[in-house]
Design an enzyme around this catalytic site. Sequence first.
Site, PDB file in Angstrom:
ATOM      1  N   LEU A 498       0.841  -1.202   0.000  1.00 62.35           N
ATOM      2  CA  LEU A 498       0.000   0.000   0.000  1.00 62.35           C
ATOM      3  C   LEU A 498       0.874   1.248   0.000  1.00 62.35           C
ATOM      4  O   LEU A 498       0.635   2.194  -0.759  1.00 62.35           O
ATOM      5  CB  LEU A 498      -0.920  -0.030   1.216  1.00 62.35           C
ATOM      6  CG  LEU A 498      -1.754   1.243   1.446  1.00 62.35           C
ATOM      7  CD1 LEU A 498      -2.730   1.472   0.304  1.00 62.35           C
ATOM      8  CD2 LEU A 498      -2.499   1.152   2.778  1.00 62.35           C
ATOM      9  N   GLU A 499       1.878   1.280   0.860  1.00 60.20           N
ATOM     10  CA  GLU A 499       2.779   2.428   0.903  1.00 60.20           C
ATOM     11  C   GLU A 499       3.471   2.639  -0.438  1.00 60.20           C
ATOM     12  O   GLU A 499       3.651   3.772  -0.888  1.00 60.20           O
ATOM     13  CB  GLU A 499       3.826   2.219   2.003  1.00 60.20           C
ATOM     14  CG  GLU A 499       3.252   2.264   3.400  1.00 60.20           C
ATOM     15  CD  GLU A 499       4.270   1.860   4.444  1.00 60.20           C
ATOM     16  OE1 GLU A 499       4.136   2.275   5.596  1.00 60.20           O
ATOM     17  OE2 GLU A 499       5.215   1.119   4.085  1.00 60.20           O
ATOM     18  N   PHE A 500       3.864   1.547  -1.065  1.00 60.61           N
ATOM     19  CA  PHE A 500       4.559   1.651  -2.348  1.00 60.61           C
ATOM     20  C   PHE A 500       3.662   2.261  -3.420  1.00 60.61           C
ATOM     21  O   PHE A 500       4.079   3.152  -4.172  1.00 60.61           O
ATOM     22  CB  PHE A 500       5.043   0.264  -2.755  1.00 60.61           C
ATOM     23  CG  PHE A 500       5.803   0.236  -4.043  1.00 60.61           C
ATOM     24  CD1 PHE A 500       6.979   0.945  -4.197  1.00 60.61           C
ATOM     25  CD2 PHE A 500       5.333  -0.482  -5.132  1.00 60.61           C
ATOM     26  CE1 PHE A 500       7.682   0.928  -5.380  1.00 60.61           C
ATOM     27  CE2 PHE A 500       6.027  -0.501  -6.322  1.00 60.61           C
ATOM     28  CZ  PHE A 500       7.203   0.204  -6.437  1.00 60.61           C
TER      29      PHE A 500
END
Length: 706
Positions: A498-500
């Site tokens: 998700l962060e990526f």
Amino acid sequence: MIALKKKSSHYHHARMKFGCFLILLCALFVPGSSSSERCDDWGVDTTKLIQVYDGEPARIRCPLFQEILKHNYSTAHSSGLTLMWYWTAQGRDLEEPINFRLPDNRINKDKDLLWFWPVLLNDTGNYTCMLRNTSYCSRFAFPLEVLRKDQGSCISQAEKIETVELPLEHYWELTCPDTDGFFPANVTPTVNWYMGCILVNGFYEREPKGLTLIFQSVKIRYQGNYTCIVTYEDNGKMYNITRTRYVSVIGSPEDEKPPSISAPVNSTIYEFAVGDEMHLSCQAYFPYVRDSRNDISWLVDGKNIEEMIDSRINVATSVKDEIAGAKTINKDLSITKITLEELKRNYTCSARNKLGTDSRRAIVKQKVGTPRYITELACGLGATLVLVVCLIIVYHVYWLEMVLFYRAHFGTDETIGDGKEYDVYVSYARNAEEEEFVLVTLRGVLENEYGYKLCIFDRDSLPGGNTMEAVFDFIQRSRRMIVVLSPDYLTDKSISMLEFKLGIVCQNAVCTSLVIVEYKPLQGPNTTISKLKETISFIRWEGENSRKNSSRFWKSLRLALPLRSLTTRSSWNESCSSQSDISLDQIHKKKRHLKGTVTTQYAKTDVKNIKVTGGTVKAKNGPKGAKACQCCVTYCDSEHRLRSKCRAVAKPKWETHLCKPVTHGNKTHWVQNGTTQQTPAPPPVTAYTLQQYSDLSNNNSDFYVL
């Protein structure tokens, strides 16, 4: 008395006659008397050395009849001269007469010859032949050396071998020398021919016939030592005679011609400065010419320079043997501290043999010095070139340090006035090893050593709330996003994934730049990572080699991170948060606000639109307002109502809507942003790929990234 005196006088006279007679007898018959002092002694001629092999028959001839006297032995003997032989053994000084009464008559004389049947090693010494009579004496001495053949060889290395010259490509007969008289004419000896002590048997173009070796056509490769061993029987005894000659192949008579000069070269000008040392070389090729003398010389104004008496002049000659007897002769002329007058003279190289002469003039001129400004210019250009090369090498090795130095002293601090709260947002896989790397190694160096403010979600966020919104908010409030890449990082449905993806959204919106730190290499190729390598910073962690602060890893990472003012590092360290700076109340309030402001409905539930702008979230510590940019994301919930996460801020703002809603009747259609078409086509937009991710906060809403 008178009679007595007469008798006494007669007796005295007779006594005197008898004394004279005795003196005459001593002079005639006693060797070493006063008459021997009038003997012509020619001494020992070492050039007449005779070498024979031990155990072979040998003979020596008295040289008096060959070089000293003008008549032969028979004439000398008939005139009353007698030939006598003496010898001095090797290592002795006493001359003794030769004993001709040895057993088996081993040594005997025949006219002017002295025979040995056979010769032995102890026969080595100086032999003297003396020819004399009552009024004349002449003696001549010469050495005899008895050799022993080398082991495994047909000759001795100590033998001085005579050379026989054979013309190239000619027919020639080589005769075994000095064998006549050793055996009777009616005896046919056995003869073996050797080349280099290898028996000649069926050699191509060489045929042995008794005492003669026939060369059908002389070749260069036929050069070498040729030995003939003659075996015969005499008086029941077997004797061997060994004779060796060196065959040298010379040029054919048809190839005889005058010499040719190859140096000095006509087209070359030899320049010398006054006071320098002048070197000139004269080189000439001399073909073989029988009985010809090869001469080469330097002429100065027509005069042979070797006749000049000057200590400054030196002439050296060297000779190189060529094939077929030809020679190349060099004569080098050297004059030290040459004067201007000597530079104006004519220097001519001359070579000649009996067939002709060749000459060539060396063109000598005064050397003009190089102007000083040219020398200075050349030195300056050389120094500049060396400096440039050194700078290129230094830059190639230390370019990273040089860029960091330039940024630290002349760069602009990009953190001033950009409204960002964090320098770096760190995204990593949630496992023990990578958490230790991020919290201990990465955070310890970047925050404590270099003064960067890091945002680590698991450290700086408060529990509860919407994880996606909190992560997205943190990324927007950070200047850089470090992705700690490893095989576990790209796991589906993970917070790191998700962060990526959210980081890619902010990267495309020019809101937050990505920096990838490859902690561990991926197991296989990844298309997204491969494309990102071409556009963003990609730094590799190399384990223990990267732990030191002075390693290339930290220098490359500092270059990818924002430039920080050296005076503000301490204040940034103190502002690092250890708790969440986003409360759940703010998140729910923001969500209600976004739901109330959105009135547009989707025509189809599978069409999603993303709008990204920069937002502002209050942090517990640090700056309160961030108004540089805004990332707005439009998404839909489970009731198919359009929701938007954004915060109204002041411009500048980057519009990142890829499509916009258009109402037609009681239906809403989505068209590409910027079009003027009033009635859009009913099919959904197919030019973009929609990627769906589930919200990890379990709030039954889906997040879409276009």
